[in-house]
Design a protein around this motif. Structure first.
Motif, PDB file in Angstrom:
ATOM      1  N   GLN A 133      27.112  29.583  35.027  1.00 54.10           N
ATOM      2  CA  GLN A 133      28.339  29.705  35.337  1.00 54.10           C
ATOM      3  C   GLN A 133      28.977  30.825  34.754  1.00 54.10           C
ATOM      4  OE1 GLN A 133      31.388  26.860  33.709  1.00 54.10           O
ATOM      5  NE2 GLN A 133      32.928  27.703  34.870  1.00 54.10           N
ATOM      6  N   ALA A 134      29.871  31.500  35.732  1.00 53.17           N
ATOM      7  CA  ALA A 134      30.627  32.743  35.574  1.00 53.17           C
ATOM      8  C   ALA A 134      31.846  32.861  36.174  1.00 53.17           C
ATOM      9  CB  ALA A 134      29.419  34.241  35.812  1.00 53.17           C
ATOM     10  N   HIS A 135      32.812  33.379  35.965  1.00 51.26           N
ATOM     11  CA  HIS A 135      34.237  33.256  36.356  1.00 51.26           C
ATOM     12  C   HIS A 135      34.733  34.524  36.385  1.00 51.26           C
ATOM     13  CE1 HIS A 135      36.744  30.319  38.345  1.00 51.26           C
ATOM     14  NE2 HIS A 135      37.700  31.013  37.970  1.00 51.26           N
ATOM     15  N   LEU A 136      35.230  35.174  37.429  1.00 52.65           N
ATOM     16  CA  LEU A 136      35.780  36.490  37.526  1.00 52.65           C
ATOM     17  C   LEU A 136      37.416  36.436  37.211  1.00 52.65           C
ATOM     18  CD1 LEU A 136      33.917  37.934  40.565  1.00 52.65           C
ATOM     19  CD2 LEU A 136      33.378  38.312  38.080  1.00 52.65           C
ATOM     20  N   ARG A 137      37.918  37.311  36.405  1.00 52.34           N
ATOM     21  CA  ARG A 137      39.446  37.543  36.328  1.00 52.34           C
ATOM     22  C   ARG A 137      39.625  38.813  37.282  1.00 52.34           C
ATOM     23  NH1 ARG A 137      42.340  37.663  30.787  1.00 52.34           N
ATOM     24  NH2 ARG A 137      42.992  35.585  31.385  1.00 52.34           N
ATOM     25  N   HIS A 138      38.737  39.858  37.236  1.00 57.41           N
ATOM     26  CA  HIS A 138      39.001  41.215  38.016  1.00 57.41           C
ATOM     27  C   HIS A 138      38.121  41.298  39.098  1.00 57.41           C
ATOM     28  CE1 HIS A 138      39.687  42.063  33.402  1.00 57.41           C
ATOM     29  NE2 HIS A 138      40.764  42.704  34.115  1.00 57.41           N
ATOM     30  N   LEU A 139      38.929  41.177  40.186  1.00 56.51           N
ATOM     31  CA  LEU A 139      38.174  41.170  41.433  1.00 56.51           C
ATOM     32  C   LEU A 139      38.047  42.427  42.080  1.00 56.51           C
ATOM     33  CD1 LEU A 139      40.104  37.904  42.476  1.00 56.51           C
ATOM     34  CD2 LEU A 139      37.836  38.198  42.126  1.00 56.51           C
ATOM     35  N   ASN A 140      38.985  43.531  41.545  1.00 51.76           N
ATOM     36  CA  ASN A 140      38.855  45.138  42.134  1.00 51.76           C
ATOM     37  C   ASN A 140      39.473  45.846  40.968  1.00 51.76           C
ATOM     38  OD1 ASN A 140      38.300  46.959  43.787  1.00 51.76           O
ATOM     39  ND2 ASN A 140      40.366  47.009  44.373  1.00 51.76           N
ATOM     40  N   PRO A 141      38.767  46.543  40.345  1.00 47.24           N
ATOM     41  CA  PRO A 141      37.133  46.577  40.468  1.00 47.24           C
ATOM     42  C   PRO A 141      36.337  45.361  39.774  1.00 47.24           C
ATOM     43  CG  PRO A 141      37.676  48.154  38.820  1.00 47.24           C
ATOM     44  CD  PRO A 141      39.133  47.419  39.140  1.00 47.24           C
ATOM     45  N   PHE A 142      35.468  45.029  40.402  1.00 43.04           N
ATOM     46  CA  PHE A 142      34.732  44.389  39.781  1.00 43.04           C
ATOM     47  C   PHE A 142      33.978  44.625  38.627  1.00 43.04           C
ATOM     48  CE2 PHE A 142      33.513  42.691  44.144  1.00 43.04           C
ATOM     49  CZ  PHE A 142      34.096  41.451  43.996  1.00 43.04           C
ATOM     50  N   PRO A 143      33.668  43.640  37.373  1.00 44.90           N
ATOM     51  CA  PRO A 143      33.093  44.241  36.045  1.00 44.90           C
ATOM     52  C   PRO A 143      31.805  44.840  36.618  1.00 44.90           C
ATOM     53  CG  PRO A 143      33.630  41.869  36.301  1.00 44.90           C
ATOM     54  CD  PRO A 143      33.912  42.367  37.666  1.00 44.90           C
ATOM     55  N   ARG A 144      31.593  45.889  35.818  1.00 47.35           N
ATOM     56  CA  ARG A 144      30.326  46.773  36.134  1.00 47.35           C
ATOM     57  C   ARG A 144      29.064  46.016  35.946  1.00 47.35           C
ATOM     58  NH1 ARG A 144      34.206  49.883  34.321  1.00 47.35           N
ATOM     59  NH2 ARG A 144      34.900  51.873  34.984  1.00 47.35           N
ATOM     60  N   ASN A 145      28.798  45.027  35.281  1.00 46.75           N
ATOM     61  CA  ASN A 145      27.635  44.323  35.178  1.00 46.75           C
ATOM     62  C   ASN A 145      27.470  43.381  36.187  1.00 46.75           C
ATOM     63  OD1 ASN A 145      29.421  42.462  34.128  1.00 46.75           O
ATOM     64  ND2 ASN A 145      27.924  41.742  32.572  1.00 46.75           N
ATOM     65  N   LEU A 146      28.440  43.021  37.103  1.00 47.33           N
ATOM     66  CA  LEU A 146      28.271  42.018  38.012  1.00 47.33           C
ATOM     67  C   LEU A 146      26.828  41.935  38.670  1.00 47.33           C
ATOM     68  CD1 LEU A 146      29.569  39.400  38.950  1.00 47.33           C
ATOM     69  CD2 LEU A 146      30.765  40.788  40.651  1.00 47.33           C
ATOM     70  N   GLY A 147      26.698  43.038  39.391  1.00 52.55           N
ATOM     71  CA  GLY A 147      25.294  43.153  40.171  1.00 52.55           C
ATOM     72  C   GLY A 147      24.023  42.875  39.452  1.00 52.55           C
ATOM     73  N   GLU A 148      24.031  43.201  38.219  1.00 51.37           N
ATOM     74  CA  GLU A 148      22.873  43.039  37.358  1.00 51.37           C
ATOM     75  C   GLU A 148      22.843  41.438  37.080  1.00 51.37           C
ATOM     76  OE1 GLU A 148      21.017  41.566  33.666  1.00 51.37           O
ATOM     77  OE2 GLU A 148      23.296  42.020  33.770  1.00 51.37           O
ATOM     78  N   VAL A 149      24.004  40.958  36.947  1.00 50.20           N
ATOM     79  CA  VAL A 149      24.180  39.458  36.438  1.00 50.20           C
ATOM     80  C   VAL A 149      23.874  38.562  37.942  1.00 50.20           C
ATOM     81  CG1 VAL A 149      25.673  37.606  36.157  1.00 50.20           C
ATOM     82  CG2 VAL A 149      26.046  39.706  34.808  1.00 50.20           C
ATOM     83  N   LEU A 150      24.285  39.009  38.851  1.00 53.37           N
ATOM     84  CA  LEU A 150      23.844  38.434  40.275  1.00 53.37           C
ATOM     85  C   LEU A 150      22.368  38.359  40.495  1.00 53.37           C
ATOM     86  CD1 LEU A 150      26.836  39.648  42.497  1.00 53.37           C
ATOM     87  CD2 LEU A 150      26.344  37.348  41.389  1.00 53.37           C
ATOM     88  N   GLY A 151      21.755  39.688  40.214  1.00 49.72           N
ATOM     89  CA  GLY A 151      20.379  39.710  40.184  1.00 49.72           C
ATOM     90  C   GLY A 151      19.443  38.938  39.496  1.00 49.72           C
ATOM     91  N   ARG A 152      19.928  38.174  38.219  1.00 49.21           N
ATOM     92  CA  ARG A 152      19.239  37.334  37.576  1.00 49.21           C
ATOM     93  C   ARG A 152      18.931  35.960  38.263  1.00 49.21           C
ATOM     94  NH1 ARG A 152      22.506  39.438  32.944  1.00 49.21           N
ATOM     95  NH2 ARG A 152      23.112  37.218  32.678  1.00 49.21           N
ATOM     96  N   TYR A 153      19.569  35.587  39.452  1.00 56.01           N
ATOM     97  CA  TYR A 153      19.376  34.299  39.691  1.00 56.01           C
ATOM     98  C   TYR A 153      19.036  34.251  41.045  1.00 56.01           C
ATOM     99  CZ  TYR A 153      22.162  33.444  35.716  1.00 56.01           C
ATOM    100  OH  TYR A 153      22.452  33.268  34.216  1.00 56.01           O
ATOM    101  N   ASN A 154      18.252  33.132  41.219  1.00 52.93           N
ATOM    102  CA  ASN A 154      17.405  32.879  42.538  1.00 52.93           C
ATOM    103  C   ASN A 154      18.455  32.489  43.394  1.00 52.93           C
ATOM    104  OD1 ASN A 154      15.077  33.578  41.466  1.00 52.93           O
ATOM    105  ND2 ASN A 154      14.556  31.439  41.095  1.00 52.93           N
ATOM    106  N   LYS A 155      19.656  31.748  43.133  1.00 51.58           N
ATOM    107  CA  LYS A 155      20.661  31.376  44.112  1.00 51.58           C
ATOM    108  C   LYS A 155      22.011  31.444  43.567  1.00 51.58           C
ATOM    109  CE  LYS A 155      19.594  27.629  46.538  1.00 51.58           C
ATOM    110  NZ  LYS A 155      19.162  26.276  46.954  1.00 51.58           N
ATOM    111  N   VAL A 156      22.856  31.934  44.335  1.00 50.36           N
ATOM    112  CA  VAL A 156      24.396  31.992  43.728  1.00 50.36           C
ATOM    113  C   VAL A 156      25.391  31.311  44.850  1.00 50.36           C
ATOM    114  CG1 VAL A 156      26.266  33.780  43.272  1.00 50.36           C
ATOM    115  CG2 VAL A 156      23.845  34.161  42.875  1.00 50.36           C
ATOM    116  N   VAL A 157      26.219  30.298  44.133  1.00 50.33           N
ATOM    117  CA  VAL A 157      26.956  29.409  44.985  1.00 50.33           C
ATOM    118  C   VAL A 157      28.592  29.893  44.429  1.00 50.33           C
ATOM    119  CG1 VAL A 157      27.805  27.324  45.413  1.00 50.33           C
ATOM    120  CG2 VAL A 157      25.316  27.719  45.256  1.00 50.33           C
ATOM    121  N   ILE A 158      29.215  30.229  45.519  1.00 52.02           N
ATOM    122  CA  ILE A 158      30.529  30.740  45.178  1.00 52.02           C
ATOM    123  C   ILE A 158      31.631  29.608  45.950  1.00 52.02           C
ATOM    124  CG2 ILE A 158      32.439  32.475  45.312  1.00 52.02           C
ATOM    125  CD1 ILE A 158      30.082  34.474  45.785  1.00 52.02           C
TER     126      ILE A 158
END
Length: 643
Positions: free
Chosen positions: A572-597
């Protein structure tokens, strides 16, 4: 609320298992529960919100963890006794850390047939239903489609029904007061509150003090309400229909050491804005037009002139933000509050604030839409409007709180960004957070961030001939923020307006290359905002990540806990900052086979994530004006894991 949750988080209102009989002959049994969900429901004029609020306040003072869900009619005054006019208040309280108002009530208090019909579908079999039998007349039942009385036709046989003539009992209890029958009947909500307070061993002193204070100018009314409250308590103690009362112990292990109070999202936002102004050493100015569900912020801030707060109730949304932007130019921490329809009206002035590069907080308490939509219901459907709802390239930072108490921290963070980077900032709360409440630890002053800024003090540029001048658009090389110069400061006179500025000088410019440069610079300023990295809760190396934002935090976290307790591996991850996104968000998303929002819209964050990171994010959406239920999300996420 950082303690571990007991396994009973899996089942709403689970009984811990201990039952005892208090000392004294004939005393009633007391059963201990680990948590309870109560829903008060009645006409919008029956005082259900006040009843729920008082029960919540006493529960908070007792030391339980809690979460609430007030639910108001969408019409200002729907016809009495009709389904559209039903108002309800749900409270979930426990002896451990909880996250949501609960999926289904263990106890429903129904003040009339409409309240019963509108809510009984949410009540699980075996739960308790307390019904005001006085209101179940043929006319009242026919108004909501009951051909026969549900109290007599067997349709409620699966529930523990307590028929109580609340109105009659209240009138009888108040016969010594010089009140008409109609006036006496208005206290039936206090009778119900007294009964429930007895059932769940809630303190009573706070409610009595509240009633004396609320009706200080009408002592007879105060006395009548207190008498009705005590009569309800005594009824529970003496009637044979209620053979058992319940105890829910304080949540002693759920809270870090500190001083706590119950707080709603709008109140937390108000306090956060005041704290931000004090930490920034700036006067707080609110320019606002009343709109549901944001109006409570205006009401609250208007009480705090002693903290240097100025509030202006404008004639419309445009005037409200215009005044706030003027206050920002004058050196105030400027705020405007609204909901989605108001954001649309404010959009041109927000664009002006982007061009002027002045700090301004735009607080959007989201509600159902489009247009006026469902004004009292919750939604997360303004994200794309906040991101792009202006003409031209007008980037604006976006911050979103996750819980009612977190609205305090979110206000401080929005102020930090606005002041540091000289930009308007969107804060996206919603109706669920605004009206809901939970315990909040009151922070020490030394825990709050230092938000002080330096106003421009003198010339900042030297011309070729050696003359020292002030350039309003000469930027800080780190933040790209322009200087903030207070009007009237000698030597710092400058002109601003809505037409494009020349870089540095701030003079009006129609040069295409300059416009291109200024647009890119304003975007680079937003892209360069320093925000914390995304934190991921992944104790077992999961293959699937649940990503959320805003008020979905509670239901998502509760659902994730349920799945982990059942042996599933899920992150689980939860975003407080939606613009700009956190700088590591792309790397985090890339670690998982499936992302559900999961979102309370049709997939707005998912659209942004897909576009920016090229991740095949899966949406799970709901736009029915109500928050997600934990069990509903747990089922959907389990299907995603297995799919």
């Amino acid at each position: 609320m950082t303690s571990q949750v007991s396994p009973t988080e899996q089942a709403d209102g689970a009984v811990v298992g201990e039952q005892r009989r208090p000392a004294g002959a004939g005393a009633k049994d007391v059963r201990r529960l680990d948590r309870v969900i109560i829903r008060f429901a009645g006409d919008s004029g029956d005082g259900m919100q006040l009843t729920g609020d008082r029960f919540t306040s006493e529960t908070a003072s007792f030391g339980n963890d809690l979460s609430t869900l007030p639910n108001f009619p969408a019409e200002i005054r729907a016809p009495a006794g009709t389904l559209p006019g039903v108002s309800s208040f749900q409270l979930h309280f426990a002896d451990h850390d909880i996250l949501t108002p609960g999926d289904a009530p263990n106890v429903l208090v129904a003040m009339n047939p409409a309240a019963l019909k509108a809510n009984v579908g949410d009540v699980p079999r075996g739960a308790e239903i307390i019904v005001n039998t006085d209101e179940f007349t043929k006319r009242a039942m026919a108004k909501v489609g009951y051909a026969t009385s549900p109290l007599e036709d067997g349709s409620l046989d699966g529930y523990h029904v307590h028929p109580v003539p609340l109105t009659t009992l209240t009138v009888e209890a108040l016969k010594e007061f010089d009140l008409s029958r109609k006036e006496a009947e208005r206290s039936k909500n206090m009778f119900a509150l007294g009964l429930l307070s007895w059932m769940y061993h809630r303190p009573t002193e706070g409610t009595e003090r509240f009633l004396k204070s609320k009706f200080a100018k009408k002592p007879d009314i105060a006395a009548a309400n207190i008498a009705a409250f005590r009569a309800g308590w005594n009824f529970g103690e003496t009637t044979e229909d209620f053979a058992v009362s319940y105890e829910v112990a304080p949540a002693a292990k759920a809270f870090p050491t500190g001083t706590y109070r119950n707080i709603s999202g709008n109140l937390a936002l108000s306090y956060g804005l005041i704290a931000a102004s004090r930490q920034a050493d700036l006067p707080l100015y609110l320019g606002s037009y009343p709109i549901t569900p944001a109006s409570d912020i205006l009401h609250e801030l208007s009480k705090h002139k002693n903290f240097g707060v100025r509030t202006f109730q404008a004639e419309d949304e445009i005037a409200g933000i215009g005044a706030a932007l003027g206050a920002a130019f004058g050196g105030s921490l400027a705020v405007t509050t609204t909901s989605g329809p108001g954001v649309a009206l404010k959009s041109e002035t927000i664009g002006l604030a982007v061009s002027l590069e002045l700090p301004l907080l735009v607080i959007d308490i989201q509600r159902g839409g489009p247009s006026t939509g469902l004004p009292t219901k919750t939604e997360q459907a303004d994200l794309l409007q906040a991101m792009y709802g202006r003409n031209g390239e007008a980037p604006v930072p976006v911050v979103a709180p996750r819980t009612p108490a977190d609205c305090f921290e979110a206000a401080l963070e929005a102020a930090r960004i606005a002041i540091t980077y000289r930009t308007p900032v969107f804060l996206l709360s919603d109706g669920y957070l605004a009206n809901g409440s939970e315990p909040w630890r009151i922070p020490d002053i030394d825990e709050l961030p230092d938000l002080r800024t330096q106003f421009a003090q003198g010339p900042n540029h030297t011309l070729d001939d050696g003359t020292e001048v002030f350039w309003p658009y000469r930027r800080d090389p780190q933040t790209l923020a322009r200087p903030w110069a207070i009007p009237g400061t000698p030597g710092l006179e400058h002109r601003i307006g809505g037409i494009e500025k020349q870089d540095g000088t701030g003079n009006i410019s129609y040069d295409p290359a300059n416009h291109d440069f200024m647009v890119r610079t304003r975007q680079a300023k937003i892209d360069g905002i320093d925000v914390p990295d995304t934190e991921v809760d992944d104790p077992h190396g999961a293959q699937m990540l649940v990503l959320g934002w805003g008020s979905t935090y509670g239901p998502i976290t509760a659902a994730v806990r349920r799945l982990r307790a059942a042996g599933e591996s899920i992150a689980q991850a939860h975003l407080r900052h939606l613009n700009p996104f956190p700088r590591n968000l792309g790397e985090v998303l890339g670690r998982y086979n499936k992302v559900v929002i999961p979102e309370m819209n049709l997939g707005q964050l998912a659209t942004l994530v897909r576009a920016k990171y090229l991740v095949d994010a899966h949406s799970y959406n709901q736009v029915n004006g109500m928050p997600f239920k934990a069990e509903q999300l747990a089922t959907a996420l389990k299907e995603a894991i297995d799919g």
